[in-house]
Design a protein around this motif. Sequence first.
Motif, short mmCIF file in Angstrom:
data_model
loop_
_atom_site.label_atom_id
_atom_site.label_comp_id
_atom_site.label_asym_id
_atom_site.label_seq_id
_atom_site.Cartn_x
_atom_site.Cartn_y
_atom_site.Cartn_z
N LYS A 1 4.75 12.04 -11.58
CA LYS A 1 4.74 13.33 -11.61
C LYS A 1 6.12 13.97 -12.03
O LYS A 1 6.13 14.81 -12.98
N ARG B 1 3.28 7.79 -7.30
CA ARG B 1 2.65 9.22 -7.73
C ARG B 1 3.59 10.27 -8.10
O ARG B 1 3.77 10.90 -8.94
N VAL B 2 4.45 10.25 -6.94
CA VAL B 2 5.68 11.24 -7.11
C VAL B 2 6.58 11.12 -8.32
O VAL B 2 6.93 11.75 -9.21
N ARG C 1 0.92 -1.17 -0.22
CA ARG C 1 0.08 0.09 -0.01
C ARG C 1 0.87 1.38 -0.10
O ARG C 1 0.55 2.26 -0.74
N ASP C 2 1.84 1.18 0.68
CA ASP C 2 2.86 2.73 0.86
C ASP C 2 3.53 2.65 -0.28
O ASP C 2 4.32 3.79 -0.41
N SER C 3 3.53 1.94 -1.62
CA SER C 3 4.13 2.32 -2.60
C SER C 3 3.67 3.48 -3.53
O SER C 3 4.01 4.09 -4.19
N ARG C 4 2.13 3.57 -3.16
CA ARG C 4 1.34 4.31 -3.96
C ARG C 4 1.87 5.88 -4.12
O ARG C 4 2.02 6.49 -5.18
N PRO C 5 2.09 6.38 -2.90
CA PRO C 5 2.65 7.85 -2.89
C PRO C 5 3.93 7.92 -3.53
O PRO C 5 3.99 8.92 -4.59
N TRP C 6 4.75 6.85 -3.65
CA TRP C 6 6.02 6.98 -4.33
C TRP C 6 5.75 7.02 -5.76
O TRP C 6 6.39 7.79 -6.64
#
Length: 494
Positions: A16, A12-13, A5-10
């Motif tokens: 971007k 997204r970054v 789950r915690d890979s998603r913000p990475w």
Amino acid sequence: MKRPRDSRPWARVAIKKISQLVKHELHTYLEPHGQTHLLAHWDALAPHEQQQLAKQIHEIDFPLMARLHRQGGAGVDWTELAQRAEPPPAYRLNGEGRTCSLEDVRRPGEVALSAGKIGVILVAGGQGSRLGFDHPKGMFPIGPISGASLFQVLFEKVIARSRRHGVRIPLYLMTSSATHEQTIEYLREHNHFGLSADDVKIFCQGTMPAVDLRTGRLLLEEKGKIFKNPDGHGGMLAALAKSGGLADARRRGIEQFFYCQIDNPLVSMCDPEFLGYHLIAGADVSTQVVAKRDLRDKVGNVAIIDGRMQVIEYSDLNPLSDEIVGRKTSDGKPVFWAGSIAVHVFDRTFLERMSDHAEGLAFHAAKKAVPHVDVSGQRIEPEQPNAIKFERFIFDLLPAARNGIVVEVDESLAFAPLKNASTEKTDTKETVQGARMAVERAWLRSADVRIGDQVPIEISPLFAQDADDVKKQSGRLPKAIDRSTYLTPDALSP
Ligand code: UTP
């Protein structure tokens, strides 16, 4: 495998960052061409929209667009060209140019048809903007009684010709991004109006960006999409070759293509006489013309320039002075008498030869109102021309023909194009239907059927292609027709 789950913000970054890198790269690429405004909405686009825009940008030839904008088109001096033009020699309706009987002209055309050597190219990729019809023009209901569409009428003409000669006639149908999907769906729904699906080869023409009239900048149709229009009927050759249509025709033993447009339901499909003239002359290209009624009729002007056949489009000739448009030869004949009706015969080998140069055909410029999205994201719906569209014209192939011939036909029998909405005076649904009914009433009268000028009539191409066909069936026809009648093969008792 399940994604932590915690890979998603990475992710997204990372996405971007990549998006900004791509934007930077595109910006650097566009800057020298003065086209960085195309990225004005980049940050608001979804990744797939960014991808689509990047792909479009990489496909565009920006130096070419800049050159075309500078020249306002092909950069041709029409006055100078029109002053050098001479009238084309032609096979005229009054017999001029012909050295044998019409029967002798027709015979080789009929032999080629019966031997299965003739294919049809039908172009239907135009946007039909003057007509103001919400679908491809081919779907327009033109039958005055049946409501049959232009597609139906022209497809049935191909079927009628192939039945008469006992052969299959392949139809190469050109669409564009503006008409492709709907055309395919419509023809499938209608079972190709009886033509075998194997004999209908649909190919889509290319597109061309338009530029802002003043600045030469490309226009955005949507925030993530560059505006492009179909590249003109001259896009036919490149598209036919690319789609494998030319190779298909060669495999089938097709030697000549009869070329026509979707908007002329009066066309005499694969006319044996026209084909005959072409074959007797051993021509690369033959073209049908009508004698212009008015100096500034809206048809292309066929002329000889520097010994080569050429068409000067009405939009290029008509703005010139009366003195030039009305030029006469030393024996008092008008130079620009021959109006092209965009019906041609092309030798397959000529198209093959030319296909290597298809991308070299000149672009013609037209000032048009093009709706678009501006840099602030506002939708602009201009009423006046704000842009230049560029199109290729098929008749620009003519000068390359080693031997090109011109054949005159009677406008009232062979040419009634649907161009305009009913609010106009010419080339409307009403004028087209009127012209067609006049021809068909004359066919009936030649078979001794009485019919008044006010009686609506429609003859399916599957019932008759010409007056001779009607005469052959005169035993099945009533002595008089006094009410609206649609003649189909099943309409009358056997
Ligand atoms: P027109 O130049 O009359 O264009 O096309 P149009 O689309 O019918 O009408 P307007 O100008 O937008 O009002 C003559 C023929 O060439 C085809 C058309 O479908 C028509 O049969 N054509 C035109 C194409 O196939 N592709 C094009 O890019 C342009």
